[in-house]
Scaffold this active site. Structure first.
Site, PDB file in Angstrom:
ATOM      1  N   CYS A 187      -2.399 -39.127  35.211  1.00 34.06           N
ATOM      2  CA  CYS A 187      -3.207 -39.256  36.428  1.00 34.06           C
ATOM      3  C   CYS A 187      -4.496 -38.443  36.281  1.00 34.06           C
ATOM      4  CB  CYS A 187      -2.410 -38.782  37.638  1.00 34.06           C
ATOM      5  SG  CYS A 187      -3.366 -38.793  39.164  1.00 34.06           S
ATOM      6  N   CYS A 197      -5.613 -36.620  39.474  1.00 35.89           N
ATOM      7  CA  CYS A 197      -4.856 -35.405  39.811  1.00 35.89           C
ATOM      8  C   CYS A 197      -5.220 -34.257  38.867  1.00 35.89           C
ATOM      9  CB  CYS A 197      -3.357 -35.640  39.673  1.00 35.89           C
ATOM     10  SG  CYS A 197      -2.739 -37.082  40.524  1.00 35.89           S
ATOM     11  N   ASP A 198      -5.205 -34.540  37.570  1.00 38.53           N
ATOM     12  CA  ASP A 198      -5.183 -33.461  36.584  1.00 38.53           C
ATOM     13  C   ASP A 198      -6.502 -33.232  35.855  1.00 38.53           C
ATOM     14  OD1 ASP A 198      -2.537 -33.242  37.280  1.00 38.53           O
ATOM     15  OD2 ASP A 198      -1.858 -34.588  35.698  1.00 38.53           O
TER      16      ASP A 198
END
Ligand code: NAP
Length: 557
Positions: free
Chosen positions: A377, A380-381
Site C-alpha cells: 500500500c 499507507c506506507d
C-alpha cells in the site's frame, strides 16, 4: 442567548483571524454539537522540535476552543512539571481528557488522523467508549495494565480505525489501559526501535506483542487482553460472551467499496431496508489509490476524497458499518442469516461486493519482510521511505500510479517490470517518463534479502538473458494485481471462474437465489465506473426479485 450560542459566538469573527477555513469550521460547529462535557486537551511543545507541527496544533486548538468552548486547551513546554510527570520528551504531544483517561497523540494529528482526533474528543466528552457489548465483555476480563501504541502515517486510511480501537479501549477501562497514536514519520527514533515499516503497526506493552494492520474491534480487544494473536473463536467460547440480537433487513451488502455503496443507495431508494457491512475500511481499493483521473466529473481526485464523497452520499440512505465483515451465511426460514463478529443480520437478499485483495509474488523473503521493507500500500506506507530508495514491481495502472505517488513524496523510485511494455494507460506511462522514473524492463524479482529483520536488497533476473544480479533497496512495493476476496462466496458454494471471481448473469445474479455480486469480485475490467454500474444493477435486481419473484413462477412452470 442559548447555551449553544454562548459556546459558538466567536464563529462570526473575521476570516483572517482563523486558522481553519470557513467550511471546516462550519462542519466542526455541527460536529461539536455532540460534545457533552468539557474536554481538556493538553498540548506539549518545545521550540525547535518539529516547529511546523507545533504551530499547527497550537493554532488548531485555539480555533477549536473558539468554535466550542467545551474544548479547553492547556499549553505546556517540555520543561514543565506536567511534561516531566508524564514522561513527555517529544514535541508536539497532545493528551486528551488527561483528568480521566490516558490517551495521547505523539505527533500532530494531521491528514487521516484528523478523524481519530475529532472522534476521540467526542468519545472523551461523552465518557462512552462506543464499544460493542462483546468488546466490553472481553475488556471486563482485564485485570493487568495494558499499553497500546499505534504507529501511523498521515495518508494511511486504515490507521484511524486502529487508533480508535486503542482509544476506545482506554476509555472503556481507564484505570488499566493507556493508548497512544504515534506519527511514525515525525518520530523516526521510536519507529526504528520497533522496526516500523508498514502502518498501522501496533505495539502492545512496550513490545511484549506487536501486530500489523487494522483489526476488527473485538479482535483488538481480545489481543489487548491476551497479548497474542487471537484464536478468536476459542477465546470467545471460553469467555461466554453475549450474542447480539439479529437485525431484520431486506438487503445486506457485504463490502463498502464503490460497488457496495452504490448498491446501498439504489436499494434504499427502492424502498428496501438495507445495511452495508465492511470488514476493513470503507472505500475499498479506491481509498488506497493516491490519485484517480478517469472518474467522470473529476479531472483528478485523490481516491480517498472520492470515496469520502461517495460514503457521505450512501450514509444519507443506509447504515454503513466499518470493521464488521460477514463471516458466515446460513439459510433460515426462507431468509439468509449473515453472521458478523458483532451480531447477526437476517435478510431477504445478500449482495456481495467484497472486492479483491493484493496479489503476492510468492517469492522468498516476501512474507519474512512484510512490513519491514515489503509493502503493498503506497498510500499507507510511502511516507516511511522519504529520501530512501525503493522499487515498485508491476506494469499495470496500480504500479505506475504508486510509482508517481512515491516519487512525489521525494522517494528515489525504480519500476521493475517483467515484460518490455506496460499494460498501464498511456497517460500514466507519459507521466512516468516526464518524472524521469527509471524502469528495469524484462526483469523479475527472484528473492528479497535482509538482515536484522529488515529488507535491504533484492535478487533480480533478466528474463531475456537469464542473468541475475543484486540491487540494494530500502523497500519494495508490490503492485502485481489483485486476487478476488472470495472466502464468503466459496462458503456459499457460489460458482466461480477459473481465477476465483464470482460468475454472475447480466442482472448480477449468482447461481444462488437472492445472492448477487458486483464490483471487483466479479472480475472484468475492474474500474470504479464499472463497479458502480454493477452495484446499481445488483440492487435493482434484488428489488425486482424481492417484489416480483419471477423465479418462483419459472419454477412452477
Ligand atoms: P493489473 O492490471 O492486473 O496489472 C498487474 C501487473 O503486474 C501487470 O503489469 C503484470 O504483468 C504484473 N504481474 C502480474 N503478476 C506478476 C508476477 N508474478 N510477477 C511480476 N509481475 C507480475 O493490476 P493493477 O495494476 O493492480 O490493476 C488492477 C485493476 O484496477 C485494473 O483493471 C486496472 O485498470 C484498475 N486500476 C485502475 C487505475 C486507474 O485507472 N488509474 C488505478 C489502479 C488500478 P503483465 O503486464 O506482464 O501481465
Amino acid at each position: 442567548m442559548t447555551d449553544h450560542d454562548h459556546h459558538t459566538q466567536d464563529q462570526t469573527g473575521n476570516d483572517q483571524d482563523w486558522f481553519l477555513p470557513k467550511e471546516a469550521r462550519d462542519r466542526l460547529q455541527e460536529l461539536f454539537k455532540g460534545l457533552e462535557r468539557e474536554v481538556l486537551v493538553q498540548v506539549f511543545t518545545a521550540p525547535g522540535l518539529n516547529d511546523a507541527y507545533n504551530e499547527y496544533v497550537e493554532k488548531l486548538l485555539h480555533d477549536l476552543q473558539r468554535i466550542n468552548q467545551r474544548i479547553r486547551p492547556e499549553f505546556h513546554g517540555l520543561e514543565s512539571e506536567e511534561a516531566q510527570n508524564n514522561n513527555i520528551t517529544s514535541s508536539p504531544v497532545l493528551r486528551i481528557a488527561p483528568d480521566r483517561y490516558d490517551i495521547r497523540f505523539t505527533g500532530a494529528p494531521v491528514g487521516e488522523e484528523g478523524r481519530s482526533f475529532l472522534t476521540a474528543l467526542l468519545l472523551a466528552s461523552r465518557g462512552d467508549s462506543g464499544l460493542s457489548e462483546t468488546s466490553r465483555a472481553i475488556l471486563g476480563h482485564l485485570d493487568q495494565p495494558r499499553k497500546a501504541q499505534v504507529f501511523v502515517t498521515p495518508t494511511c486510511p486504515y490507521c484511524p480505525g486502529q487508533v480508535l480501537n486503542a482509544f476506545r479501549c482506554a476509555i472503556e477501562r481507564p484505570e488499566l489501559v493507556s493508548a497512544e497514536c504515534v506519527e511514525a514519520d515525525e518520530h523516526p527514533e521510536l519507529s526504528s526501535k520497533y522496526n516500523v515499516g508498514s502502518v498501522p503497526h501496533t505495539v502492545f506493552n512496550d513490545g511484549e506483542y506487536e501486530q500489523l494492520g487494522l483489526l476488527p474491534e473485538e479482535r483488538f480487544a481480545l489481543e489487548l487482553l491476551g497479548l497474542k494473536n487471537a484464536e478468536e473463536l476459542d477465546a470467545r467460547t471460553e469467555m461466554d460472551l453475549p450474542e447480539a440480537e439479529p437485525g431484520e433487513y431486506d438487503v445486506v451488502i457485504a463490502g463498502a467499496g464503490p460497488a457496495g455503496l452504490t448498491a446501498a443507495i439504489y436499494a434504499v431508494r427502492s424502498g428496501l431496508n438495507t445495511v452495508v457491512l465492511e470488514q476493513g475500511v470503507i472505500g475499498g481499493q479506491v481509498a488506497l489509490t493516491p490519485m484517480v483521473e478517469n472518474y467522470p466529473g473529476f479531472t483528478s481526485v485523490p481516491g480517498k476524497t472520492l470515496m469520502e464523497i461517495m460514503t457521505d452520499h450512501a450514509r444519507k440512505y443506509a447504515t454503513v458499518q466499518e470493521g464488521e465483515g460477514v463471516s458466515d451465511v446460513t439459510s433460515q426460514d426462507g431468509r439468509l442469516l449473515c453472521r458478523t463478529p458483532r451480531g447477526e443480520y437476517s435478510t431477504k437478499a445478500l449482495i456481495l461486493a467484497t472486492g479483491a485483495t493484493y496479489r503476492k509474488l510468492g517469492i522468498p523473503g516476501e512474507e519474512e519482510y512484510l512490513g519491514s521493507g515489503v509493502n503493498y500500500c503506497a498510500s499507507c506506507d510511502g511516507y516511511l521511505y522519504k529520501s530512501k530508495r525503493v522499487a515498485v514491481v508491476g506494469g499495470g495502472n496500480t504500479a505506475l500510479t504508486d510509482a508517481l505517488h512515491l516519487k512525489n513524496l521525494g522517494i528515489d523510485v525504480t519500476v521493475i517490470h517483467r515484460r518490455d511494455s506496460f499494460r498501464a494507460q498511456k497517460h500514466l506511462q507519459d507521466s512516468l517518463q516526464r518524472e524521469h522514473i527509471p524502469v528495469l524492463w524484462n526483469t523479475v524479482v527472484e528473492e528479497i534479502h535482509g538482515s536484522n529483520g529488515r529488507a535491504h536488497s533484492v535478487t533480480l533476473r533478466d528474463t531475456t538473458t537469464g542473468e541475475t544480479r543484486s540491487l540494494d533497496l530500502d523497500g519494495v512495493f508490490i503492485a502485481v494485481g489483485y486476487t478476488p476476496h472470495n472466502e464468503l462466496a466459496q462458503s456459499l458454494n457460489l460458482e466461480l471462474d477459473s481465477a476465483g471471481f464470482i460468475k454472475v448473469d447480466k442482472q448480477m445474479r449468482t447461481n444462488r437465489k437472492m445472492v448477487y455480486a458486483c464490483g471487483d469480485i466479479t472480475g472484468g475490467v475492474q474500474q470504479i465506473v464499472t463497479a458502480i454500474g454493477e452495484g446499481s444493477v445488483a440492487a435493482i435486481t434484488a428489488f425486482e426479485d424481492i417484489t416480483h419473484p419471477n423465479w418462483e413462477n419459472a419454477e412452477q412452470q
